[in-house]
Design an enzyme around this catalytic site. Structure first.
Site, PDB file in Angstrom:
ATOM      1  CB  SER A  67      -8.488   0.676   5.569  1.00  0.00           C
ATOM      2  OG  SER A  67      -9.233   1.867   5.627  1.00  0.00           O
TER       3      SER A  67
ATOM      4  CE  LYS B 231      -4.010   1.964   2.464  1.00  0.00           C
ATOM      5  NZ  LYS B 231      -4.866   1.855   3.675  1.00  0.00           N
TER       6      LYS B 231
ATOM      7  CB  SER C 220      -8.264   3.560   2.699  1.00  0.00           C
ATOM      8  OG  SER C 220      -7.388   3.004   3.660  1.00  0.00           O
TER       9      SER C 220
END
Lengths: 92, 444
Positions: free
Chosen positions: B129, B30, B105
């Site tokens: 997330s 990420k 996210s």
């Protein structure tokens, strides 16, 4: 539940505290949304007092010199530098 | 395929010559986890050209385990969002149905695994997330117990809530990645000794004979009927394999979403204060905004360094931050400001303590707790962005876990109308083995 009102001036004031410029359109949009969101947050008033079991204590380690970034690495992502320092706007 | 789905912000390969459990495996990371020499944007225009001079601890551990990093995965800006649509680099599309959002996210990380662009991925979970996009993309995602995985090198959004967690196609592979990244770190004082020489992977044995699964009624009743049906079918499967289910009550969770957002926004308002265009972030000379007269100060040789320091910062932050980030920074500033601190922040901390207490009581009755991961099916892109409050409500089943610092896993439970539904299993503190074991039975 109490009604929370947020007007444009209040949004501008918080934006000043947070150091974020907003254009007029954003101010209007945020004022409307903040009223909704803060009214929703008002439900926290119903939360009972709860004994939090842990007592917080400071945990310290010895203050000793360790390996760290070089000055060059630390400055590598700054837009403006001078003589090995970060260059910021003038204070006025 | 990757370009079509907008999975990566930066697609670059970093090979490792180490020989370890992840040799030959590819991992997507990420884009809020620092990678030395590899651009790390946090999905924000503010960090468009930021290149970290060091690796996050989890990235060091990936390299030591022999993994090959294949890119930095797209995400909601600074982790703020539930659909990966607030990224400054455009939304990621869900590999299951490209018209739909992958969740957020960590949407890019989940999509990378679902699309086969990476064998495994790392995401971060502040209020769901990792679990949210795992559910929406039909893969496995684990949110570890707070303190199990080092946050050193993670660009912080809400420190007291967030953990780095693994994505994988199967529970066993997700547990193996967790084995690699977990354990104490001298660079993160919030880490624990748990996770040293862990073997979560072996816990994926599918043996749920005699396991008591508590089902919190509050986390089921608000969900979409199609989601509940798939969830209940999966529970019946667990029962058929020898698990026992029992209803439990978590009265406090009705206030968890409010508490979560007040705490997360407050921490965000403080964490994001560093982005002012001096040490990193776009520079004042690049930032527009202000009136035409003010802008003229920024032309020519002055390069934006004339005028008031605060005004200059405010202009940088207007330009560099997207709407959701501004919304949260402003609401966090408001919640912490004089006169409102006791009304919002203090009450949110009370609610957090209440949620922890409720979970403790529930774990006296059950070994693990089960709920639908998300109360809805994956939304269409663009469908949910207009009303931030409605979007915040979709986190209802995941945020209580972060408030209580507990571990949880999302495992595919089946499909409804061709779309994946995730089942969430929540464990007691450091109960990673229990949730891995139960989740591995769900996928059988």
């Amino acid at each position: 539940m109490s009604y929370t009102s947020v007007d444009a001036d209040e949004v501008r004031h918080v934006a000043t505290l947070a150091r974020v410029d907003l254009d007029d359109e954003e101010v209007e949009e945020f004022a409307a949304q903040f009223a909704d969101i803060l009214t929703y947050f008002d439900a926290l008033d119903e939360v009972p007092e709860v004994d939090a079991e842990t007592e917080l204590v400071n945990v310290m380690r010895p203050d000793e010199v360790r390996e760290s970034l070089t000055q060059e690495e630390a400055l590598a992502n700054a837009a403006e530098t001078e003589d090995g320092f970060f260059k910021g706007p003038k204070v006025s | 395929m990757a370009a079509d789905l907008n999975i990566f912000v930066t697609e670059e390969t970093v090979e490792s010559d180490a020989d370890g459990p992840l040799s030959g495996k590819t991992v997507a990371v990420k884009d809020n986890i620092s990678t030395e020499g590899l651009r790390t944007t946090c999905g924000s225009a503010m960090l468009d050209d930021y290149v970290p001079p060091y690796d996050a601890t989890v990235v060091e551990r990936l390299k030591e385990a022999g993994a090959t990093i294949v890119g930095k995965a797209n995400m909601d800006e600074f982790g703020m969002g539930s659909t990966t649509e607030t990224s400054a680099f455009g939304p990621t599309k869900n590999p299951v149905d490209p018209e739909r959002a992958p969740g957020g996210s960590s949407g890019g990380s989940a999509a990378a695994v679902a699309a086969g662009e990476a064998d495994l991925a790392l995401g971060t979970d502040t209020g769901g997330s990792v679990r949210n996009p795992a559910a929406f993309c039909g893969v496995v995602g684990i949110k570890p117990t707070y303190g199990l995985v080092s946050r050193y090198g993670l660009v912080a959004y809400a420190n007291s809530l967030e953990q780095i967690g693994p994505f994988a196609p199967t529970v066993e592979e997700a547990a193996e990645l967790l084995d690699v990244i977990s354990g104490p770190d001298a660079k993160d004082a919030t880490t624990h000794d748990e996770g040293v020489n862990s073997d979560y992977m072996s816990a994926a044995d599918g043996d749920v004979e005699g396991l008591t699964v508590g089902v919190p009624t509050e986390l089921v009743e608000g969900a979409d009927g199609r989601v509940v049906e798939t969830f209940e079918d999966a529970l019946s499967e667990l029962e058929a394999q020898g698990a026992e289910t029992t209803e439990v009550s978590l009265e406090s969770v009705g206030h968890a979403v409010q508490a979560y957002y007040v705490i997360a926004m407050s921490e965000a308002s403080s964490n994001l204060a560093r982005f002012d265009g001096v040490r990193y972030g776009i520079s004042a000379s690049e930032a527009g905004g202000g009136s035409e007269g003010e802008r003229s100060e920024f032309s020519g040789e002055s390069r934006g360094y004339e005028g008031n320091w605060n005004e200059s910062f405010a202009r940088v932050r207007e330009e560099g931050f997207g709407a959701e980030v501004k919304r949260r920074v402003l609401l966090g500033t408001y919640a912490l400001s004089a006169g409102y601190h006791d009304k919002y922040y203090k009450k949110a901390q009370d609610a957090r303590a209440w949620v922890k207490q409720d979970f403790d009581a529930a774990f006296e009755e059950a070994d693990v707790l089960a709920s639908p991961t998300m109360p809805v099916l994956p939304p269409k892109l663009g469908e949910s962005l207009d009303d931030p409050l409605q979007l915040y409500l979709t986190d209802a089943n995941t945020v209580p876990v972060n408030l209580a610092n507990l571990p949880a896993i999302s495992v595919p439970a089946g499909e409804s109308e061709g779309l994946p539904v995730g089942l969430q299993l929540i464990g007691p503190k450091f109960g990673e083995e229990e949730i891995v074991r139960a989740a591995s039975a769900v996928e059988q």
